[in-house]
Structure formats: structure tokens, C-alpha cells
Design a protein around this motif. Structure first.
Motif, mmCIF file in Angstrom:
data_model
loop_
_atom_site.group_PDB
_atom_site.id
_atom_site.type_symbol
_atom_site.label_atom_id
_atom_site.label_comp_id
_atom_site.label_asym_id
_atom_site.label_seq_id
_atom_site.Cartn_x
_atom_site.Cartn_y
_atom_site.Cartn_z
ATOM 1 N N PRO A 427 1.027 -1.537 0.017
ATOM 2 C CA PRO A 427 0.528 -0.254 -0.018
ATOM 3 C C PRO A 427 1.256 1.613 -0.224
ATOM 4 C CG PRO A 427 -1.119 -1.768 0.960
ATOM 5 C CD PRO A 427 0.547 -2.732 1.334
ATOM 6 N N SER A 428 1.528 1.147 0.447
ATOM 7 C CA SER A 428 2.450 2.591 0.800
ATOM 8 C C SER A 428 3.563 2.370 -0.681
ATOM 9 C CB SER A 428 3.707 2.425 1.961
ATOM 10 O OG SER A 428 4.640 0.905 1.363
ATOM 11 N N LEU A 429 3.545 1.957 -1.608
ATOM 12 C CA LEU A 429 3.814 1.995 -2.915
ATOM 13 C C LEU A 429 3.114 3.202 -4.195
ATOM 14 C CD1 LEU A 429 6.647 -1.177 -3.246
ATOM 15 C CD2 LEU A 429 6.747 1.308 -2.336
ATOM 16 N N ALA A 430 1.686 2.398 -3.506
ATOM 17 C CA ALA A 430 0.956 3.002 -4.539
ATOM 18 C C ALA A 430 1.096 4.171 -5.626
ATOM 19 C CB ALA A 430 -0.700 2.898 -4.152
ATOM 20 N N SER A 431 0.704 4.740 -4.359
ATOM 21 C CA SER A 431 0.721 6.589 -4.910
ATOM 22 C C SER A 431 1.963 6.655 -5.198
ATOM 23 C CB SER A 431 0.632 7.152 -3.857
ATOM 24 O OG SER A 431 1.630 7.036 -2.755
ATOM 25 N N SER A 434 2.179 5.097 -9.193
ATOM 26 C CA SER A 434 1.071 6.034 -9.937
ATOM 27 C C SER A 434 1.251 7.163 -10.637
ATOM 28 C CB SER A 434 0.033 6.030 -9.105
ATOM 29 O OG SER A 434 -1.069 7.056 -10.184
ATOM 30 N N GLU A 435 2.830 7.908 -9.354
ATOM 31 C CA GLU A 435 2.318 9.418 -10.049
ATOM 32 C C GLU A 435 3.654 8.699 -11.496
ATOM 33 O OE1 GLU A 435 5.156 12.374 -8.702
ATOM 34 O OE2 GLU A 435 4.613 11.550 -6.957
ATOM 35 N N ARG A 436 4.709 7.616 -11.539
ATOM 36 C CA ARG A 436 5.978 7.532 -12.275
ATOM 37 C C ARG A 436 5.102 6.463 -13.562
ATOM 38 N NH1 ARG A 436 11.381 7.464 -10.569
ATOM 39 N NH2 ARG A 436 10.989 7.757 -9.053
#
Length: 458
Positions: A427-431, A434-436
């Protein structure tokens, strides 16, 4: 106190009772006449002695309970549709007193009773049979030849605390068998299985299968594993690469195939250069509708030089336990370049993911970090033929940047017919991910993009 159990329907009562061990049923029988009737007539029966192996008195009490209970079922004419036996001979009277002499082939009374219980269940028309045996030192091969037209599903596991062979006189004669699961933990000898007339077999599962030196399909060669099963639909093999003899066979009904072959501790890939496993993969590739491979299986075949055949039949592929480190990427690419018509693709570090149950999957924190060594341009120059046909893909990534993220970019950029793309991550990597990927997601407007979040395990 309300007796809510008595208010349940017979079908629901049977469903609950089927979850109980036979000793629990024995106690429940004393509650009321209805409970006794239900316990005696429950169609699913489980006999598990693991709670009674540390004390000879309680062990003997349990054996008498089981035998008396089965006599009552026989008297009432109850048919056991599902029979499960989990039995450890460790701690038995023979094992504790060390009375068994070398070369003594006669089973002791406990073994004879187990044989009787299994034989009775099979002869009475059981449809699903599961046998999990923990053998004692010096225990002879005592299982007789069974034959039944009613059995449709068999699971056979054997664990033991000594270095000896699997029972080599085990013969199965089940012409209506549809599913067969075999598991052996430490066997080093040849596992002989005679399977007669298995024209109905649809599913075959081999787990921890390090023992066979020869797997022959389908000819009945003694001292080997052989199957005659033209209706086979599922083939799963967990274990070590062993000698495989390919034979012509119609695998047209095969729907799912999985190979989870790894090397034994301390073994070198070169020691399996003549295993013949390279013949198995083309057979599965040309037949299975869904092919699932452990990364180490691909690595073994790659190092042996067996990833040279063009694969045109595989439409659905899953590669499990792949982290996409810099060492793994070239191996994966070598395999993917041979696939021309892939429609669905999974690349994850856990068994193939069901999108409906992602919340139940956890990500191991011990997974190594990916390395940013192979970017989207690298993937674009690999000329992966299947990319134009790819419609669904799932890729697990372990950082906001890395080889996994670059592969996702490549798919979004080059897979013109891609309909669904799922990224599996913590979950900590999702944002950050998504931006990349935002630019690539925007350009691939026809692709439905989503995350499958996997919480970290502690």
C-alpha cells in the motif's frame, strides 16, 4: 440453554459434523439419540490420531474408539462418501518397544487395523479418499492392492522420520478416478505406482516429488511412474527435476499445467543435464490452456540450454516467485521471446493471483529490492512477439522504481490491445508508482489500470 443444534436440518448438521474428528463424534454421540444417529450416519469421516501419539494408553483408547465407531457405522449400513485418514505410527507400541526385527514383513496389530479401515471405506463405495501416513522405522510395505469403481479422488501423502523408500508395492486400481494427488517428503528410491485403466483421470498433482528417478508417460514400465490418462485436464508437479521419458500421448484435454521444479540443496544444474525434463515443457506448452511456472524452473531450463523451442500454443502464462532482479530479467526475456500468442500474463512473487481475493495475500518483507538496470527502452528492443496480442496482465513490483515498473511502462506503451493491467504492490508504494506511470496510463486510455494492494508481513 437452547438446543440450537437439534433445530438444524439434517444436511446442515452433516456439514458441521464432517469437520469433526472421529473422537469428537464419539463424544457427541452420548448427548442424545439424534446426535448418535447423525454421528453414525455422517457421510464424511475423518480419523486423525496425532493428538494421541504421545501416550500408549490414550493411543490404545483411540484405536478402540475408532474400531467400535466403524463397527456401529457398518451395522447401520452407513456409506462413507469421503474418507480421510491421518495416521502417525511414531510412538506406537511396536515403535516404542523396538520389537520389530530386521526383515520382519508382518504388520503389527495397529497396522492391520489401519489396513482394515481403509479397505472397508474403499470397498463400501467411498468416492473421495485421503491418506496421510507418518511411518515408523523398519515399517514394511504393508498396503495391499486396492480396486474400486466408486473412488473418484485420491490423495496419498507419506512422511516418515527415517531415510527409507516409499512403499514400492502400492498398486491402485481405480478405473473411475478423476483426481490423483501424491506427496512424498524424503523418498530417495524409485516410486513404483501401477495405475490401471485411468481413462477418467482429469487432475494429477505431484508435491515434494524428489524420489522418482523415472517418470514415464504413458507406457506401463516397471520401476517407473506411468500414467495412461487421455482425459487429463490438470497437471501439477512440485519437486526436483527427475528423469523423464517422453511418449506420444494425446494431451488435448489439458487445461492447466504447473511446474515448480527446484534444485536440491547443494546440487548443481549440470547434474540434471540428462534429466529429460526439457521434453516435458514442450508437451505442456503445446497442450495446456494455462501454463504456470516457478522462476527457478525457467532458470534451470535456461542454464541447460533448453529454452530454444518456439512456443505458439500458450495463451495464458503465470511466472511465480519472480522478483525481476537484474539477474532474472535476461532469463525471463529469453523465455518470453519464444512465446508468440500470449493473451494473459502474470508475473508475481506469490502463487497466481485471483483478483477477487487480493486482500488475503501478504507481501514478504524479505523480498530483495529491484534494481533499475533494464528500462522501458530495453524491453522495447527485445521484440516480444506476444505483446500485440496481450489483453490482460498482472505484474508485482517492490519499489517505486525498478525493473518491474519499467516492464509495466513497456506494456502500457506497446500492448495496443491491452484491456486490463494490474500492479501488485505494498500500500505504501501505490501513490509513488501511480505518479511514475501517470503519463503512460494517460496514453493507454483503452487500458483499465488498477492496483492490487498486498500488506507487508511481519
Amino acid at each position: 440453554m437452547d438446543d440450537r443444534f437439534s433445530a438444524l436440518s439434517e444436511q446442515l448438521s452433516y456439514r458441521i459434523l464432517s469437520l469433526l474428528n472421529i473422537d469428537d463424534l464419539g463424544r457427541l454421540m452420548l448427548v442424545s439419540r439424534r446426535c448418535k444417529s447423525l454421528c453414525v450416519s455422517v457421510p464424511s469421516l475423518t480419523i486423525d490420531n496425532r493428538n494421541f501419539i504421545h501416550n500408549l494408553i490414550s493411543r490404545q483408547f483411540f484405536i478402540l474408539l475408532v474400531d467400535n465407531f466403524l463397527v456401529q457405522r457398518a451395522t447401520s449400513g452407513t456409506k462413507t462418501l469421503q474418507f480421510t485418514l491421518v495416521w502417525s505410527f511414531i510412538g506406537s507400541r511396536c515403535d516404542q518397544k523396538k520389537k520389530r526385527k530386521k526383515g520382519d514383513k508382518a504388520p503389527d496389530p495397529e497396522e492391520s487395523l489401519v489396513i482394515k479401515w481403509v479397505s472397508k471405506a474403499i470397498s463400501d463405495g467411498a468416492e473421495r479418499v485421503s491418506i496421510n501416513i507418518v511411518r515408523q522405522e523398519g515399517m514394511p510395505d504393508f498396503f495391499p492392492v486396492f480396486y474400486s469403481k466408486s473412488v473418484k479422488e485420491i490423495t496419498f501423502c507419506s512422511y516418515y522420520n527415517f531415510d527409507s523408500g516409499f512403499p514400492q508395492n502400492l498398486s491402485l486400481g481405480f478405473p473411475m478416478l478423476e483426481s490423483l494427488t501424491l506427496q512424498s517428503s524424503r523418498s530417495l528410491s524409485i516410486f513404483i505406482i501401477g495405475i490401471s485403466d485411468l481413462h477418467s483421470l482429469k487432475s494429477l498433482y505431484l508435491y515434494d516429488f524428489s524420489g522418482p528417478r523415472t517418470i514415464s508417460i504413458p507406457n506401463p514400465i516397471m520401476a517407473s511412474f506411468w500414467i495412461s490418462c487421455s482425459a487429463l485436464q490438470d497437471f501439477v508437479w512440485y519437486g526436483y527435476p527427475v528423469k523423464f521419458r517422453p511418449y506420444e500421448q494425446n494431451w488435448s484435454h489439458l487445461k492447466f499445467a504447473a511446474l515448480y521444479l527446484t534444485l536440491p540443496p547443494g546440487s548443481e544444474v549440470g547434474s540434471f543435464s540428462k534429466s529429460g525434463v526439457e521434453h516435458l515443457l514442450p508437451i505442456l506448452e503445446s497442450s495446456a490452456k494455462f501454463l504456470r511456472l516457478h522462476f527457478e524452473t525457467i532458470e534451470i531450463l535456461f542454464k541447460l540450454g533448453h529454452l530454444t523451442t518456439q512456443v505458439d500454443a500458450v495463451r495464458n502464462l503465470a511466472i511465480d516467485y519472480c522478483i525481476l532482479t537484474d539477474e532474472q530479467v535476461p532469463i525471463i526475456v529469453s523465455f518470453l521471446k519464444k512465446i508468440s500468442c500470449l493473451v494473459t500474463f502474470y508475473l508475481t512473487s506469490s502463487p497466481t493471483i485471483d483478483h477477487g481475493s487480493c486482500e488475503d495475500v501478504k507481501l514478504n518483507v524479505a523480498v530483495p529490492d529491484e534494481v533499475y538496470g533494464f528500462n522501458v527502452e530495453y524491453w522495447g528492443t527485445r521484440e516480444l512477439m506476444f505483446i500485440d496480442q496481450l489483453k490482460k496482465a498482472t505484474v508485482e513490483v517492490h519499489g517505486e522504481k525498478g525493473n518491474g515498473v519499467e516492464l509495466v511502462k513497456y506494456m502500457l506503451k506497446h500492448a495496443g490491445d491491452l484491456e486490463y493491467l494490474t500492479v501488485v504492490c505494498a500500500p505504501s508504494l501505490a501513490s509513488g508508482i501511480s505518479e511514475r506511470l501517470s503519463v503512460f496510463i494517460k496514453d493507454a486510455a483503452s487500458t483499465k489500470f488498477n492496483f492490487c494492494l498486498k500488506p507487508l508481513t511481519k
